[in-house]
Write an enzyme that holds these catalytic residues in place. Structure first.
Site, PDB file in Angstrom:
ATOM      1  N   HIS A 141      -3.334  -5.615   1.528  1.00  0.00           N
ATOM      2  CA  HIS A 141      -2.618  -5.819   3.006  1.00  0.00           C
ATOM      3  C   HIS A 141      -2.565  -7.302   3.248  1.00  0.00           C
ATOM      4  O   HIS A 141      -3.551  -7.626   4.003  1.00  0.00           O
ATOM      5  CB  HIS A 141      -3.461  -4.961   4.099  1.00  0.00           C
ATOM      6  CG  HIS A 141      -3.165  -3.561   3.899  1.00  0.00           C
ATOM      7  ND1 HIS A 141      -2.249  -2.949   4.633  1.00  0.00           N
ATOM      8  CD2 HIS A 141      -3.727  -2.601   3.326  1.00  0.00           C
ATOM      9  CE1 HIS A 141      -2.082  -1.768   4.298  1.00  0.00           C
ATOM     10  NE2 HIS A 141      -3.114  -1.409   3.445  1.00  0.00           N
ATOM     11  N   GLU A 193      -0.614  -8.736   5.395  1.00  0.00           N
ATOM     12  CA  GLU A 193      -0.476  -8.852   6.523  1.00  0.00           C
ATOM     13  C   GLU A 193      -1.535  -8.911   7.760  1.00  0.00           C
ATOM     14  O   GLU A 193      -1.472  -9.194   8.725  1.00  0.00           O
ATOM     15  CB  GLU A 193       0.611  -7.503   7.166  1.00  0.00           C
ATOM     16  CG  GLU A 193       0.275  -6.388   7.270  1.00  0.00           C
ATOM     17  CD  GLU A 193      -0.263  -5.402   6.123  1.00  0.00           C
ATOM     18  OE1 GLU A 193      -0.008  -6.195   4.730  1.00  0.00           O
ATOM     19  OE2 GLU A 193      -0.611  -4.355   6.035  1.00  0.00           O
ATOM     20  N   CYS A 207       0.838  -1.348   0.133  1.00  0.00           N
ATOM     21  CA  CYS A 207      -0.011  -0.038  -0.070  1.00  0.00           C
ATOM     22  C   CYS A 207       0.940   1.248  -0.034  1.00  0.00           C
ATOM     23  O   CYS A 207       1.496   1.546  -1.089  1.00  0.00           O
ATOM     24  CB  CYS A 207      -0.904  -0.245   1.076  1.00  0.00           C
ATOM     25  SG  CYS A 207      -2.522   0.722   0.700  1.00  0.00           S
TER      26      CYS A 207
HETATM   27  N1  GLN Z   1      -3.878   6.077   1.201  1.00  0.00           N
HETATM   28  C1  GLN Z   1      -2.576   5.818   1.651  1.00  0.00           C
HETATM   29  C2  GLN Z   1      -1.653   6.771   1.127  1.00  0.00           C
HETATM   30  O1  GLN Z   1      -1.538   7.487   0.105  1.00  0.00           O
HETATM   31  C3  GLN Z   1      -2.162   4.451   1.674  1.00  0.00           C
HETATM   32  C4  GLN Z   1      -3.243   3.653   2.549  1.00  0.00           C
HETATM   33  C5  GLN Z   1      -2.629   2.583   3.103  1.00  0.00           C
HETATM   34  O2  GLN Z   1      -1.495   2.051   3.212  1.00  0.00           O
HETATM   35  N2  GLN Z   1      -3.368   1.649   3.547  1.00  0.00           N
HETATM   36  O3  GLN Z   1      -0.469   6.794   1.480  1.00  0.00           O
END
Ligand code: GLN
Length: 188
Positions: A170, A172, A78
């Site tokens: 994710h 994890e 992410c």
């Molecule tokens: N929206 C977040 C970002 O732009 C990422 C979200 C996340 O890591 N779950 O960094």
């Protein structure tokens, strides 16, 4: 084998638990010295503008980028995917810029800001993987030798390039260790 987990912000504990289940030593990375002797690095989810700023403040941005360029395996989830990318739409935020990927942040709109779905990811085998997306980014374009491991409705959600692995979801947060095992297989 020892894996560093960037511990400036975000889902650090969950990655640590995942590594423990796989019997792999983990070390929190907060200072450049914590990078000594690690065989791989995980960049957890969080808020990428904040993590980008903290990477600069803690003198970690350049040392990590340098290790990545020298071949250290790095896995970003992410926010980690955003930090690994060379191009971020409409953003001047700091990032490591190691993968030839173009990303858009928070790309699933308000209604789908967070969702879960079972996805078939060929490199993980026949069993579908339960993917969890939280205000997730997606990759909309790749260059050079980036390999697409999962895409859905024209959005690339899991990709690798040489020593780098990036997931918009994710793993994890699930009980399924296959994505982490896949990352570890890049080291072994
Ligand atoms: N929206 C977040 C970002 O732009 C990422 C979200 C996340 O890591 N779950 O960094």
């Amino acid at each position: 084998m020892k894996i560093g987990i960037l511990a400036l912000q975000g889902a650090v504990r969950e990655h640590r638990c995942m590594l423990r289940r796989l019997d792999v030593d983990a070390v929190d990375v907060l200072n450049p010295g914590d990078l000594d002797g690690i065989n791989g690095l995980i960049l957890p989810g969080g808020e990428s503008t904040t993590v980008g700023k903290l990477l600069v403040r803690y003198n970690l941005l350049e040392p990590i980028a340098e290790l990545g360029r020298k071949g250290l395996p790095i896995f970003g989830t992410c926010t980690g995917l955003i930090l690994l990318s060379k191009h971020i739409v409409n953003s001047e935020q700091r990032c490591l810029g190691l993968m030839d990927t173009y990303v858009e942040r928070n790309a699933f709109g308000r209604q789908l800001a967070s969702f879960e779905a079972d996805m078939h990811i060929p490199v993980l085998g026949d069993q579908p993987f339960h993917t969890i997306f939280i205000r997730a980014p997606y990759i909309y374009r790749v260059e050079n030798n980036v390999e697409i491991l999962l895409s859905f409705q024209d959005k690339i959600l899991f990709a690798e390039q040489d020593n780098f692995l990036a997931a918009a979801f994710h793993p994890e947060l699930t009980e399924d260790t296959r994505v982490h095992e896949y990352f570890l297989s890049k080291i072994r």
